[in-house]
Design a protein around this motif. Structure first.
Motif, PDB file in Angstrom:
ATOM      1  N   ILE A   8       0.666  -1.174   0.042  1.00 46.83           N
ATOM      2  CA  ILE A   8      -0.193  -0.147  -0.098  1.00 46.83           C
ATOM      3  C   ILE A   8       1.009   1.152   0.038  1.00 46.83           C
ATOM      4  O   ILE A   8       1.888   1.185   0.618  1.00 46.83           O
ATOM      5  CB  ILE A   8      -0.903   0.010   1.228  1.00 46.83           C
ATOM      6  CG1 ILE A   8      -2.059   1.036   1.148  1.00 46.83           C
ATOM      7  CG2 ILE A   8      -0.381   0.047   2.476  1.00 46.83           C
ATOM      8  CD1 ILE A   8      -3.290   0.884   1.994  1.00 46.83           C
ATOM      9  N   LEU A   9       0.604   2.316  -0.607  1.00 41.80           N
ATOM     10  CA  LEU A   9       1.163   3.430  -0.630  1.00 41.80           C
ATOM     11  C   LEU A   9       0.849   4.520   0.350  1.00 41.80           C
ATOM     12  O   LEU A   9      -0.374   5.179   0.270  1.00 41.80           O
ATOM     13  CB  LEU A   9       1.039   4.031  -2.191  1.00 41.80           C
ATOM     14  CG  LEU A   9       1.858   5.254  -2.584  1.00 41.80           C
ATOM     15  CD1 LEU A   9       3.604   5.092  -2.330  1.00 41.80           C
ATOM     16  CD2 LEU A   9       1.623   5.706  -4.027  1.00 41.80           C
ATOM     17  N   TYR A  10       1.735   4.907   1.030  1.00 45.24           N
ATOM     18  CA  TYR A  10       1.070   6.339   1.998  1.00 45.24           C
ATOM     19  C   TYR A  10       1.859   7.305   1.512  1.00 45.24           C
ATOM     20  O   TYR A  10       3.195   7.433   1.251  1.00 45.24           O
ATOM     21  CB  TYR A  10       1.664   6.108   3.584  1.00 45.24           C
ATOM     22  CG  TYR A  10       1.559   6.893   4.337  1.00 45.24           C
ATOM     23  CD1 TYR A  10       0.401   7.514   4.465  1.00 45.24           C
ATOM     24  CD2 TYR A  10       2.517   7.859   4.743  1.00 45.24           C
ATOM     25  CE1 TYR A  10       0.227   8.621   5.528  1.00 45.24           C
ATOM     26  CE2 TYR A  10       2.646   9.179   5.563  1.00 45.24           C
ATOM     27  CZ  TYR A  10       1.364   9.344   5.894  1.00 45.24           C
ATOM     28  OH  TYR A  10       1.060  10.711   6.585  1.00 45.24           O
ATOM     29  N   LEU A  11       1.137   8.591   1.433  1.00 48.78           N
ATOM     30  CA  LEU A  11       1.702   9.891   0.869  1.00 48.78           C
ATOM     31  C   LEU A  11       1.635  10.897   1.981  1.00 48.78           C
ATOM     32  O   LEU A  11       0.305  11.166   2.401  1.00 48.78           O
ATOM     33  CB  LEU A  11       0.772  10.316  -0.460  1.00 48.78           C
ATOM     34  CG  LEU A  11       0.894   9.455  -1.758  1.00 48.78           C
ATOM     35  CD1 LEU A  11       0.229   9.824  -2.734  1.00 48.78           C
ATOM     36  CD2 LEU A  11       2.459   9.077  -1.957  1.00 48.78           C
ATOM     37  N   HIS A  12       2.749  11.271   2.382  1.00 45.76           N
ATOM     38  CA  HIS A  12       2.368  12.424   3.561  1.00 45.76           C
ATOM     39  C   HIS A  12       2.655  13.905   2.708  1.00 45.76           C
ATOM     40  O   HIS A  12       3.839  14.331   2.721  1.00 45.76           O
ATOM     41  CB  HIS A  12       3.633  12.200   4.390  1.00 45.76           C
ATOM     42  CG  HIS A  12       3.559  13.003   5.921  1.00 45.76           C
ATOM     43  ND1 HIS A  12       2.650  12.699   6.853  1.00 45.76           N
ATOM     44  CD2 HIS A  12       4.205  14.088   6.165  1.00 45.76           C
ATOM     45  CE1 HIS A  12       2.795  13.681   7.716  1.00 45.76           C
ATOM     46  NE2 HIS A  12       3.907  14.420   7.580  1.00 45.76           N
ATOM     47  N   CYS A  13       1.684  14.364   2.176  1.00 43.39           N
ATOM     48  CA  CYS A  13       1.505  15.719   1.724  1.00 43.39           C
ATOM     49  C   CYS A  13       0.085  15.890   1.517  1.00 43.39           C
ATOM     50  O   CYS A  13      -0.734  15.300   1.620  1.00 43.39           O
ATOM     51  CB  CYS A  13       2.353  15.350   0.118  1.00 43.39           C
ATOM     52  SG  CYS A  13       1.473  14.237  -0.812  1.00 43.39           S
ATOM     53  N   ALA A  14      -0.083  17.345   1.134  1.00 41.89           N
ATOM     54  CA  ALA A  14      -1.280  17.626   0.665  1.00 41.89           C
ATOM     55  C   ALA A  14      -1.887  16.996  -0.426  1.00 41.89           C
ATOM     56  O   ALA A  14      -1.108  17.078  -1.544  1.00 41.89           O
ATOM     57  CB  ALA A  14      -1.520  19.149   0.671  1.00 41.89           C
ATOM     58  N   PRO A  15      -3.117  16.417  -0.623  1.00 41.55           N
ATOM     59  CA  PRO A  15      -3.438  15.888  -1.930  1.00 41.55           C
ATOM     60  C   PRO A  15      -3.598  16.783  -3.127  1.00 41.55           C
ATOM     61  O   PRO A  15      -3.365  16.448  -4.030  1.00 41.55           O
ATOM     62  CB  PRO A  15      -4.952  15.352  -1.588  1.00 41.55           C
ATOM     63  CG  PRO A  15      -4.777  14.901  -0.194  1.00 41.55           C
ATOM     64  CD  PRO A  15      -3.949  16.222   0.339  1.00 41.55           C
ATOM     65  N   ILE A  71      -4.114   3.641  -1.776  1.00 41.72           N
ATOM     66  CA  ILE A  71      -3.020   4.819  -1.432  1.00 41.72           C
ATOM     67  C   ILE A  71      -3.866   5.611  -0.383  1.00 41.72           C
ATOM     68  O   ILE A  71      -5.060   5.586  -0.222  1.00 41.72           O
ATOM     69  CB  ILE A  71      -3.080   5.874  -2.719  1.00 41.72           C
ATOM     70  CG1 ILE A  71      -2.434   5.174  -3.726  1.00 41.72           C
ATOM     71  CG2 ILE A  71      -2.473   6.905  -2.401  1.00 41.72           C
ATOM     72  CD1 ILE A  71      -2.545   6.055  -5.083  1.00 41.72           C
ATOM     73  N   ILE A  72      -2.832   5.689   0.649  1.00 34.65           N
ATOM     74  CA  ILE A  72      -3.412   6.573   1.860  1.00 34.65           C
ATOM     75  C   ILE A  72      -2.965   7.977   2.062  1.00 34.65           C
ATOM     76  O   ILE A  72      -1.887   8.125   1.639  1.00 34.65           O
ATOM     77  CB  ILE A  72      -2.640   5.647   3.323  1.00 34.65           C
ATOM     78  CG1 ILE A  72      -3.158   4.354   3.354  1.00 34.65           C
ATOM     79  CG2 ILE A  72      -3.389   6.575   4.521  1.00 34.65           C
ATOM     80  CD1 ILE A  72      -2.604   3.563   4.500  1.00 34.65           C
ATOM     81  N   PHE A  73      -3.835   8.701   2.039  1.00 32.86           N
ATOM     82  CA  PHE A  73      -3.529  10.088   2.407  1.00 32.86           C
ATOM     83  C   PHE A  73      -3.940  10.559   3.642  1.00 32.86           C
ATOM     84  O   PHE A  73      -4.754   9.917   4.569  1.00 32.86           O
ATOM     85  CB  PHE A  73      -4.438  11.075   1.360  1.00 32.86           C
ATOM     86  CG  PHE A  73      -4.223  10.879   0.029  1.00 32.86           C
ATOM     87  CD1 PHE A  73      -3.366  11.511  -0.781  1.00 32.86           C
ATOM     88  CD2 PHE A  73      -5.424   9.841  -0.439  1.00 32.86           C
ATOM     89  CE1 PHE A  73      -3.092  11.037  -2.173  1.00 32.86           C
ATOM     90  CE2 PHE A  73      -5.250   9.560  -1.814  1.00 32.86           C
ATOM     91  CZ  PHE A  73      -4.039  10.281  -2.841  1.00 32.86           C
ATOM     92  N   ASN A  74      -2.954  11.651   4.273  1.00 34.68           N
ATOM     93  CA  ASN A  74      -3.174  12.078   5.600  1.00 34.68           C
ATOM     94  C   ASN A  74      -4.112  13.008   5.611  1.00 34.68           C
ATOM     95  O   ASN A  74      -3.803  14.365   4.953  1.00 34.68           O
ATOM     96  CB  ASN A  74      -1.800  12.464   6.128  1.00 34.68           C
ATOM     97  CG  ASN A  74      -1.823  12.826   7.727  1.00 34.68           C
ATOM     98  OD1 ASN A  74      -2.873  13.335   8.217  1.00 34.68           O
ATOM     99  ND2 ASN A  74      -0.780  12.508   8.307  1.00 34.68           N
ATOM    100  N   PRO A  75      -5.211  13.060   6.351  1.00 35.21           N
ATOM    101  CA  PRO A  75      -6.335  14.094   6.388  1.00 35.21           C
ATOM    102  C   PRO A  75      -6.000  15.236   7.111  1.00 35.21           C
ATOM    103  O   PRO A  75      -6.676  16.255   6.902  1.00 35.21           O
ATOM    104  CB  PRO A  75      -7.634  13.350   6.879  1.00 35.21           C
ATOM    105  CG  PRO A  75      -7.150  12.242   7.612  1.00 35.21           C
ATOM    106  CD  PRO A  75      -5.852  11.920   6.939  1.00 35.21           C
ATOM    107  N   GLU A  76      -4.992  14.926   8.041  1.00 30.29           N
ATOM    108  CA  GLU A  76      -4.343  16.219   8.593  1.00 30.29           C
ATOM    109  C   GLU A  76      -3.862  17.372   7.936  1.00 30.29           C
ATOM    110  O   GLU A  76      -3.242  18.556   8.517  1.00 30.29           O
ATOM    111  CB  GLU A  76      -3.574  15.827   9.915  1.00 30.29           C
ATOM    112  CG  GLU A  76      -4.607  14.967  11.154  1.00 30.29           C
ATOM    113  CD  GLU A  76      -3.625  14.424  12.094  1.00 30.29           C
ATOM    114  OE1 GLU A  76      -2.574  15.079  12.336  1.00 30.29           O
ATOM    115  OE2 GLU A  76      -4.138  13.528  12.516  1.00 30.29           O
ATOM    116  N   LEU A  77      -3.335  16.897   6.755  1.00 31.91           N
ATOM    117  CA  LEU A  77      -2.128  17.586   6.217  1.00 31.91           C
ATOM    118  C   LEU A  77      -2.730  18.826   5.154  1.00 31.91           C
ATOM    119  O   LEU A  77      -3.670  18.509   4.550  1.00 31.91           O
ATOM    120  CB  LEU A  77      -1.156  16.745   5.350  1.00 31.91           C
ATOM    121  CG  LEU A  77      -0.441  16.065   6.350  1.00 31.91           C
ATOM    122  CD1 LEU A  77       0.642  15.224   5.011  1.00 31.91           C
ATOM    123  CD2 LEU A  77       0.577  16.748   7.052  1.00 31.91           C
TER     124      LEU A  77
END
Length: 208
Positions: free
Chosen positions: A95-102, A122-128
């Protein structure tokens, strides 16, 4: 680096993931970070759309038509021309994790995941958000929740996220270009970037 038990806990608590290998990146969503190349590489790996040459050992990817969203498998090795290929197998345990704003000055990553049919993988961080991040302690835990760090950048002044990932004990797959190869070459896998390639469709997408 944290102990393996802590890494498993971080992966579950921060990413909601168990039993999968997390490929991750920490970077601002900018054009030079080459998220388009990252999505393409992850697609080929996840779907098994690649083939290994039995003659020279090189890997040739399928051709992906991003407009029609379909792949055409390779019939010969891109390097030696041999037709003796072993087709890759899908790796659905990644699985792909992206630590950035979508959405930022680079790519609409939500749109890009649809182009490659990767929704749910794909996982996006909703806090970013643009201009905002997470506390350093949280970022450290996130690095330790990742199994493999990657950054297909087309240019870095230094490459701090690569160093942070390596200091967390992560294997790093990064481009062999600009500043970071000077100090990362003995502790990571370096791959050549497509530094001069400008794909018109993606440029139009970003402009819109």
């Amino acid at each position: 680096p944290f102990p393996d038990e802590a890494r498993v806990d971080f992966k579950k608590q921060l990413l909601g993931i168990t039993g999968k290998t997390v490929i991750g990146t920490v970077a601002r969503n900018q054009p030079r970070k080459a998220f388009d190349c990252l999505f393409q590489a992850f697609y080929h790996l996840f779907r098994g759309e690649y083939a290994k040459c039995n003659a020279c050992g090189s890997v040739t990817n399928s051709h992906y038509d991003i407009v029609n969203r379909e792949a055409t498998r390779a019939t010969k090795c891109y390097k030696c021309g041999s037709e003796e290929l072993t087709q890759g197998k899908p790796k659905e345990d990644i699985i792909l994790y992206l630590h950035c704003a979508p959405k930022d000055c680079g790519w609409d990553l939500i749109d890009l995941q649809e182009d490659y049919g990767l929704r749910g993988n794909i996982i996006f961080n909703p806090e970013l958000r643009i201009g905002g991040g997470v506390p350093e302690t949280t970022l450290s835990a996130i690095y330790n929740a990742i199994d493999i760090f990657t950054l297909p950048t087309r240019g870095e002044g230094f490459g701090l996220p690569i160093l942070e990932a390596m200091s967390s004990g992560l294997p790093a797959v990064v481009t062999d270009y600009s500043a970071h190869p000077e100090w990362a070459k003995n502790g990571s896998v370096l791959v050549p970037p497509k530094t001069l390639e400008a794909e018109p469709l993606t440029n139009i997408r970003r402009a819109i």
